[in-house]
Design a protein around this motif. Sequence first.
Motif, PDB file in Angstrom:
ATOM      1  N   LYS A   1       0.834  -1.197   0.000  1.00  0.00           N
ATOM      2  CA  LYS A   1       0.000   0.000   0.000  1.00  0.00           C
ATOM      3  C   LYS A   1       0.875   1.256   0.000  1.00  0.00           C
ATOM      4  O   LYS A   1       2.084   1.182   0.242  1.00  0.00           O
ATOM      5  N   PRO A   2       0.280   2.434  -0.224  1.00  0.00           N
ATOM      6  CA  PRO A   2       1.066   3.676  -0.171  1.00  0.00           C
ATOM      7  C   PRO A   2       1.620   3.919   1.229  1.00  0.00           C
ATOM      8  O   PRO A   2       1.115   3.384   2.227  1.00  0.00           O
ATOM      9  N   VAL A   3       2.648   4.742   1.310  1.00  0.00           N
ATOM     10  CA  VAL A   3       3.287   5.013   2.595  1.00  0.00           C
ATOM     11  C   VAL A   3       2.317   5.668   3.572  1.00  0.00           C
ATOM     12  O   VAL A   3       2.449   5.507   4.792  1.00  0.00           O
TER      13      VAL A   3
ATOM     14  N   SER B   1      11.639   2.533   6.831  1.00  0.00           N
ATOM     15  CA  SER B   1      11.947   1.953   5.516  1.00  0.00           C
ATOM     16  C   SER B   1      10.901   2.339   4.481  1.00  0.00           C
ATOM     17  O   SER B   1      11.234   2.671   3.338  1.00  0.00           O
ATOM     18  N   ALA B   2       9.622   2.277   4.883  1.00  0.00           N
ATOM     19  CA  ALA B   2       8.550   2.623   3.945  1.00  0.00           C
ATOM     20  C   ALA B   2       8.673   4.070   3.483  1.00  0.00           C
ATOM     21  O   ALA B   2       8.506   4.383   2.292  1.00  0.00           O
ATOM     22  N   THR B   3       8.994   4.962   4.411  1.00  0.00           N
ATOM     23  CA  THR B   3       9.136   6.379   4.074  1.00  0.00           C
ATOM     24  C   THR B   3      10.356   6.611   3.196  1.00  0.00           C
ATOM     25  O   THR B   3      10.307   7.368   2.225  1.00  0.00           O
TER      26      THR B   3
ATOM     27  N   LEU C   1      13.092  11.583   1.835  1.00  0.00           N
ATOM     28  CA  LEU C   1      14.263  11.523   2.716  1.00  0.00           C
ATOM     29  C   LEU C   1      14.104  12.422   3.928  1.00  0.00           C
ATOM     30  O   LEU C   1      14.514  12.062   5.034  1.00  0.00           O
ATOM     31  N   GLY C   2      13.489  13.589   3.742  1.00  0.00           N
ATOM     32  CA  GLY C   2      13.312  14.516   4.865  1.00  0.00           C
ATOM     33  C   GLY C   2      12.479  13.905   5.976  1.00  0.00           C
ATOM     34  O   GLY C   2      12.845  13.967   7.165  1.00  0.00           O
TER      35      GLY C   2
ATOM     36  N   ASN D   1      21.255   1.397   8.998  1.00  0.00           N
ATOM     37  CA  ASN D   1      21.464   1.019   7.600  1.00  0.00           C
ATOM     38  C   ASN D   1      20.375   1.585   6.695  1.00  0.00           C
ATOM     39  O   ASN D   1      20.641   1.962   5.550  1.00  0.00           O
ATOM     40  N   ALA D   2      19.144   1.642   7.210  1.00  0.00           N
ATOM     41  CA  ALA D   2      18.032   2.157   6.396  1.00  0.00           C
ATOM     42  C   ALA D   2      18.232   3.637   6.069  1.00  0.00           C
ATOM     43  O   ALA D   2      18.076   4.049   4.910  1.00  0.00           O
ATOM     44  N   ILE D   3      18.573   4.447   7.066  1.00  0.00           N
ATOM     45  CA  ILE D   3      18.729   5.885   6.800  1.00  0.00           C
ATOM     46  C   ILE D   3      20.001   6.151   6.009  1.00  0.00           C
ATOM     47  O   ILE D   3      20.055   7.061   5.161  1.00  0.00           O
ATOM     48  N   LEU D   4      21.031   5.338   6.239  1.00  0.00           N
ATOM     49  CA  LEU D   4      22.272   5.467   5.473  1.00  0.00           C
ATOM     50  C   LEU D   4      22.021   5.135   4.001  1.00  0.00           C
ATOM     51  O   LEU D   4      22.445   5.867   3.098  1.00  0.00           O
ATOM     52  N   THR D   5      21.307   4.044   3.742  1.00  0.00           N
ATOM     53  CA  THR D   5      20.992   3.653   2.367  1.00  0.00           C
ATOM     54  C   THR D   5      20.104   4.686   1.698  1.00  0.00           C
ATOM     55  O   THR D   5      20.283   5.011   0.514  1.00  0.00           O
TER      56      THR D   5
END
Length: 596
Positions: free
Chosen positions: A364-366, A389-391, A397-398, A416-420
């Motif tokens: 589904k959408p975020v 992760s969904a966001t 990114l913000g 890792n999620a925010i770094l990626t």
Amino acid sequence: MNELAARLRSCAAAKDLQQGRRIHRLVREHRLEGDLFLGNLLLHLYARCGASDDAKALFDVMPDRNLVSWNIFAAAFAARGCEIVWKVFDRSPGWSVVSINTVLGSWARSGSSGRTEEAKALFDRAPERCILSWNSLLLGYNHRGLIQNALALLDRMPQFDVVSWTDALAALAQSWDLSGARALFDRMPEKNSVSWNAIVTAYVENGNFPLAQCAFGLMPRWDPASFNALLSGFARFGNLEEAKVLFDRMELRSVISWTCMITASTVSSSLIFARELFTRMPGWNVISWNAMITANAQKGHLDEAVSLFKSLPEEDKSLCSWNAMIAAHLHSGCFDGSKAVFDAMPARDVSSWNNLAAGIAEHKPVTAARACFDRMPAWDVIAWNILLSATAEAGDLGEARNIFHAMPAKNSFSWNAILTASALNGHAQDAENLFGRLPDKSSSVAWNALVSSYARNGQGTVALRNFHQMVLHGIPSDGVTFTNVLVACSHLGMAETSWRYFASMVSDHNVRAERGHFACMVDILARLGRLGEAEELARYMPFLPNYVVWKSVSSASRMYCDVDRGTRAAQNAIDLEPKHSGSYLLLANMYKSNSC
């Protein structure tokens, strides 16, 4: 009366409930029910035997009660949940360090998300505390994922015992601070099997399996939990053959041991062996059933997973069973089925909500994932990671950064999620700053994101420098690593260097070259005008070349005015995807290039 008291103590020590009840009848026959001393001994007997209903019946008719009576009565209900113990505590006319420890211990073991602030307030206002008080609060924080609270508490603890050290070790491991966990382990003045098992589990949970094996080898002695800790590592990483060897060495095998073997078989794509293990098990319980439900679901056998679930008697279906069925439908891409299971559940826990949120995030959408998150009665680090992760995958990114900074606790997945996300959005410097703040840098995911951030941002030299740093630090490379390396080489126009990296994948790093790696090499050769080599590699690579591969050859052929080769490549692209309008555009462009 002394004889009755001695017999009651003996029954409590042996947990002989039937004999204790017979002595209780003797107490009534001798009209001694009003004696406070015997009454407390009877309460203690019922508490030791887990007979909380007997304890309540006795407590309600006791003519006299003292603080000891209230403490024993609260302890009798500790196994039935912390809410009951809190109610007993609130009714008590007074309390002592024993009362506080009973309440904190019950709260710590329950694992429920409620009462955290009350527990902390109770601890803070206690007139005196013992090591058990500190350990109970520390354990409660660990069980709830409140790792920063646990670490802050550690700094305040006036003394440690082996339980404190082990809980502290668990807190550091959960905070992804493996170096801190190892340093604390080395400082421990006394290590027991629980401590050793904790460091092995910490390495397994944080993905550093070689160090887990090393720690296991250094243990002075092994118990079943030690074997299970290492076996879970083999299961997690799919090392089925090594798992079999360890399993065969085990003298005592618990349900956990068998379940780990079933999981290892599933990860290693050996569902047949998992079924064989299931039939060989000396006894099945809900854990083994859940493992087989999950094993069938992960291999796409949803019907068999549903059949296993229906075979379980209703009274044996635990929350884990229901959660396994939600996950089973999600593994099979059946979101509506997972939602139907969620709606039918008689009760739900954090894992139930997390499974549903993960399904919504994928299908589904975020905005729907955010709405589910807002409905959740409690959030743990997994729930936060799902939303993060969904966001991030939605390209916001913000907002992903806002979620990351709002998280009360973070683990390796969060970092890792925010770094990626920063890397994929072209924010190379932000990615490097985040990487510098990582509590532990032993994850290949984090290094891959760092290499990718520069490779895809046109800074190939920096990307390759980071790759070599990754190798020097002993971080294992994978297919994603080499895709990023080849992208960096492409930006730098380094054909020969690309071939060397490509060849080293298998020979030096034991990484299998996939279709994407061959496609990268075709693209590099084509961009540099080595069209004959590019076309030859496309034709003879061990995978069927796709549209993207032939598009690379055709586009480069047009740039270098090789019309015949470009026309062949464009026609191959049309043959693969005749409904793709881009294929015909490629061919049209080649015909326009006849004037080259």
